[in-house]
Design a protein around this motif. Structure first.
Motif, PDB file in Angstrom:
ATOM      1  N   VAL A 141       0.843  -1.198   0.000  1.00 34.95           N
ATOM      2  CA  VAL A 141       0.000   0.000   0.000  1.00 34.95           C
ATOM      3  C   VAL A 141       0.883   1.255   0.000  1.00 34.95           C
ATOM      4  CG1 VAL A 141      -1.877   1.188   1.200  1.00 34.95           C
ATOM      5  CG2 VAL A 141      -1.752  -1.303   1.264  1.00 34.95           C
ATOM      6  N   LYS A 143       1.042   5.388   0.185  1.00 37.12           N
ATOM      7  CA  LYS A 143       0.234   6.514   0.664  1.00 37.12           C
ATOM      8  C   LYS A 143       1.015   7.832   0.612  1.00 37.12           C
ATOM      9  CE  LYS A 143      -2.337   3.661   3.932  1.00 37.12           C
ATOM     10  NZ  LYS A 143      -2.968   3.549   5.251  1.00 37.12           N
ATOM     11  N   VAL A 153      -4.182   7.299  -1.461  1.00 41.64           N
ATOM     12  CA  VAL A 153      -3.828   5.919  -1.079  1.00 41.64           C
ATOM     13  C   VAL A 153      -4.016   4.984  -2.270  1.00 41.64           C
ATOM     14  CG1 VAL A 153      -4.459   3.967   0.403  1.00 41.64           C
ATOM     15  CG2 VAL A 153      -4.487   6.297   1.322  1.00 41.64           C
ATOM     16  N   GLU A 184       3.162   0.756   3.137  1.00 42.67           N
ATOM     17  CA  GLU A 184       2.699  -0.124   4.209  1.00 42.67           C
ATOM     18  C   GLU A 184       2.489  -1.545   3.748  1.00 42.67           C
ATOM     19  OE1 GLU A 184      -0.160   2.834   6.802  1.00 42.67           O
ATOM     20  OE2 GLU A 184      -0.983   1.004   5.941  1.00 42.67           O
ATOM     21  N   GLU A 185       2.651  -2.423   4.696  1.00 39.61           N
ATOM     22  CA  GLU A 185       2.235  -3.821   4.557  1.00 39.61           C
ATOM     23  C   GLU A 185       0.736  -3.857   4.239  1.00 39.61           C
ATOM     24  OE1 GLU A 185       1.429  -7.192   8.041  1.00 39.61           O
ATOM     25  OE2 GLU A 185       2.295  -5.242   8.514  1.00 39.61           O
ATOM     26  N   LEU A 187      -2.825  -5.177   4.703  1.00 35.67           N
ATOM     27  CA  LEU A 187      -3.555  -5.883   5.768  1.00 35.67           C
ATOM     28  C   LEU A 187      -4.794  -6.534   5.189  1.00 35.67           C
ATOM     29  CD1 LEU A 187      -3.516  -3.209   8.632  1.00 35.67           C
ATOM     30  CD2 LEU A 187      -2.013  -5.204   8.395  1.00 35.67           C
ATOM     31  N   GLU A 191     -12.995  -4.224   7.259  1.00 30.49           N
ATOM     32  CA  GLU A 191     -12.733  -2.882   7.801  1.00 30.49           C
ATOM     33  C   GLU A 191     -13.920  -2.381   8.601  1.00 30.49           C
ATOM     34  OE1 GLU A 191     -10.879  -1.125   3.953  1.00 30.49           O
ATOM     35  OE2 GLU A 191     -10.943   0.458   5.475  1.00 30.49           O
ATOM     36  N   ILE A 281      -5.633   1.287  10.706  1.00 29.44           N
ATOM     37  CA  ILE A 281      -5.276   1.658   9.324  1.00 29.44           C
ATOM     38  C   ILE A 281      -4.956   3.147   9.274  1.00 29.44           C
ATOM     39  CG2 ILE A 281      -6.021   1.784   6.928  1.00 29.44           C
ATOM     40  CD1 ILE A 281      -8.008  -0.416   7.460  1.00 29.44           C
ATOM     41  N   GLU A 282      -5.815   3.936   9.858  1.00 27.75           N
ATOM     42  CA  GLU A 282      -5.593   5.388   9.820  1.00 27.75           C
ATOM     43  C   GLU A 282      -6.467   6.060  10.868  1.00 27.75           C
ATOM     44  OE1 GLU A 282      -7.261   7.674   6.687  1.00 27.75           O
ATOM     45  OE2 GLU A 282      -9.220   6.750   6.919  1.00 27.75           O
TER      46      GLU A 282
HETATM   47  P1  AMP Z   1      -6.706   5.453   4.351  1.00 31.17           P
HETATM   48  O1  AMP Z   1      -6.915   6.774   3.653  1.00 31.17           O
HETATM   49  O2  AMP Z   1      -5.393   5.293   5.016  1.00 31.17           O
HETATM   50  O3  AMP Z   1      -7.899   5.030   5.174  1.00 31.17           O
HETATM   51  O4  AMP Z   1      -6.778   4.375   3.195  1.00 31.17           O
HETATM   52  C1  AMP Z   1      -7.907   4.288   2.331  1.00 31.17           C
HETATM   53  C2  AMP Z   1      -8.316   2.857   2.180  1.00 31.17           C
HETATM   54  O5  AMP Z   1      -7.216   2.093   1.680  1.00 31.17           O
HETATM   55  C3  AMP Z   1      -8.664   2.176   3.508  1.00 31.17           C
HETATM   56  O6  AMP Z   1      -9.986   2.432   3.877  1.00 31.17           O
HETATM   57  C4  AMP Z   1      -8.392   0.732   3.186  1.00 31.17           C
HETATM   58  O7  AMP Z   1      -9.481   0.161   2.469  1.00 31.17           O
HETATM   59  C5  AMP Z   1      -7.225   0.796   2.255  1.00 31.17           C
HETATM   60  N1  AMP Z   1      -5.984   0.598   3.015  1.00 31.17           N
HETATM   61  C6  AMP Z   1      -5.223   1.547   3.595  1.00 31.17           C
HETATM   62  N2  AMP Z   1      -4.156   1.008   4.216  1.00 31.17           N
HETATM   63  C7  AMP Z   1      -4.236  -0.331   4.019  1.00 31.17           C
HETATM   64  C8  AMP Z   1      -3.414  -1.435   4.384  1.00 31.17           C
HETATM   65  N3  AMP Z   1      -2.272  -1.276   5.072  1.00 31.17           N
HETATM   66  N4  AMP Z   1      -3.803  -2.678   3.992  1.00 31.17           N
HETATM   67  C9  AMP Z   1      -4.938  -2.859   3.272  1.00 31.17           C
HETATM   68  N5  AMP Z   1      -5.740  -1.848   2.876  1.00 31.17           N
HETATM   69  C10 AMP Z   1      -5.394  -0.599   3.226  1.00 31.17           C
END
Ligand code: AMP
Length: 425
Positions: A141, A143, A153, A184-185, A187, A191, A281-282
């Protein structure tokens, strides 16, 4: 109390609607607001990025509390400037809003406090980032570090996608937000979102929700700001919530307090339910949109009391009561969204829909000459309560069938995962 609410989306309409029920409220203003918010608030034409203009308005109108809806004014330090001027404001300071404003900042907090999250690397050069993705391989991933309106992302299923995403960030696709990249790894799991209120030292659990980010049924199609949501999230059971409080939320609040930048406001944790337990995740540092709409529909307590307790540091003695019902919200968007779409099309048929168990929140509307017009990509949030997810979903779609707006569309399956779970239990 006189309040000023900052923002113009469905989140802010649901906040305005909930605040308007408080017996303590004497006058609500909203900047800039929308046609739905105008039903309960006076709209004001304020440039919110001009903090001095907001301060002057508050002084002129005798505002007792400013409630900030979206993230951008928080990251820009609006709450700091209001407080420095002696005004009360709900939401985190600029420093604490870094939990949303910088992904690398949040990863640093996770490292310091031992919070479960995806393994990562952070990079400020393209070559180092490319070397890292090649070493780790896909899925992975990528970002952009900063605020990129939900677009920064890339969940890369192939190495090529990951390399392209790294290159796009360093070539400036996300402007300043992409000057640093977090990799990122990947995951795996389901969710869910978890919301708490904090006053800097104490965190009060609010509620859980799940949303649908993709534009079309079956969670297909392009990513959007969110096409629907429901609360509670059945995957987040009470024992898991206790686990999230202990391993993720409380260590975050303690770490920020220890750094001298206490977090006050709504903390919204995006979580992945992995085989090893919930992982962060965030963070977002405000209510989600459209998650806020389902939370407000279920909230029984006085929202104004809760927000004040966050500002005044008295959350330890506060409680939040929720309806046991499930709330489902379905977003009606303008045809074409999230690509290009038409504004100014007329919407009819909303007036008779509102009831004790159904509310149509406005996300992007304006009123002109007695007509209600679409004024954005996401336009309406049809939000219903039910004794099950299925019942709430049916009530929302029943209302949608009565809305006369040929230029709009919605998904027809919001809540499907939770309904499947209901069917299997
Ligand atoms: P975020 O803006 O960081 O929430 O990322 C947007 C979307 O990307 C998240 O709601 C997840 O569906 C996906 N995502 C973010 N980080 C990961 C992760 N490390 N592994 C898998 N999916 C991720």
């Amino acid at each position: 109390m006189k309040l000023l609410l900052i923002g113009s989306g469905g989140r802010e309409h649901s906040l305005a609607w909930a605040l308007a029920k408080s017996p303590r409220l004497t006058k609500l203003y909203a900047a800039p607001g929308n046609a739905g918010i105008a039903q309960v608030a006076g709209l004001c034409d304020l440039d919110v990025s001009n903090h001095q203009a907001v301060i002057d308005f508050c002084r002129a109108k005798g505002i007792d509390l400013v409630v900030v809806g979206p993230e951008a004014p928080l990251v820009a330090g609006l709450v700091d400037d209001l407080e420095a001027a002696g005004l009360k404001a709900f939401g985190p300071s600029r420093a604490a809003a870094q939990l949303e404003g910088s992904k690398a900042f949040t990863k640093g907090v996770c490292d310091e406090a031992g919070i479960p999250t995806a393994g990562y690397g952070r990079f400020d050069t393209r070559d180092a980032a490319l070397a890292y993705v090649r070493e780790k391989g896909a899925p992975i991933v990528v970002k952009a570090d900063g605020l990129a309106a939900g677009k920064g992302v890339v969940v890369a299923m192939t190495l090529q996608e990951a390399e392209d995403a790294v290159t796009a960030c360093f070539e400036g696709s996300f402007g300043e937000a992409g000057a640093e990249v977090v990799i990122e790894e990947f995951l795996q799991g389901e969710e869910a979102s978890f919301f708490v209120l904090s006053d800097g030292t104490h965190a009060l659990p609010l509620a859980t929700a799940q949303d649908h980010k993709r534009a079309f049924d079956g969670d297909e199609g392009p990513n959007t700001g969110g096409m629907g949501a429901y609360s509670p999230a059945p995957v987040l059971t009470d024992p898991l919530i206790a686990d999230v409080m202990r391993t993720i939320i409380e260590p975050t609040i303690e770490t920020l307090a220890g750094r001298g930048t206490p977090f006050k406001g709504v903390l919204y944790a995006g979580l992945m339910m992995t085989e090893d337990g919930p992982k962060l995740i965030e963070y977002n540092t405000r209510f989600g949109d459209p998650e806020c709409q389902v939370l407000m529909m279920r909230l029984k307590s006085d929202l104004l009391d809760l927000l004040l307790a966050s500002v005044e540091g008295t959350l330890a003695t506060a409680t939040a009561q929720w309806r046991d019902d499930t709330a489902v919200t379905v977003v009606m968007a303008a045809n074409g969204y999230p690509g290009s779409y038409q504004k100014g099309t007329e919407i009819r048929g909303l007036d008779p829909l509102s009831s004790d168990r159904l509310e149509v929140f406005h996300a992007g509307t304006k009123r002109e000459g007695g007509q209600l017009l679409a004024n954005g990509g996401r336009v309406l949030n049809v939000t219903a309560l039910g004794s099950s997810v299925l019942e709430a979903q049916r009530a929302a779609y029943d209302a949608i069938s009565k809305i006369d707006w040929p230029e709009g569309f919605s998904r027809s399956d919001i809540g499907w995962r939770a309904i499947e779970r209901e069917n299997n239990s």
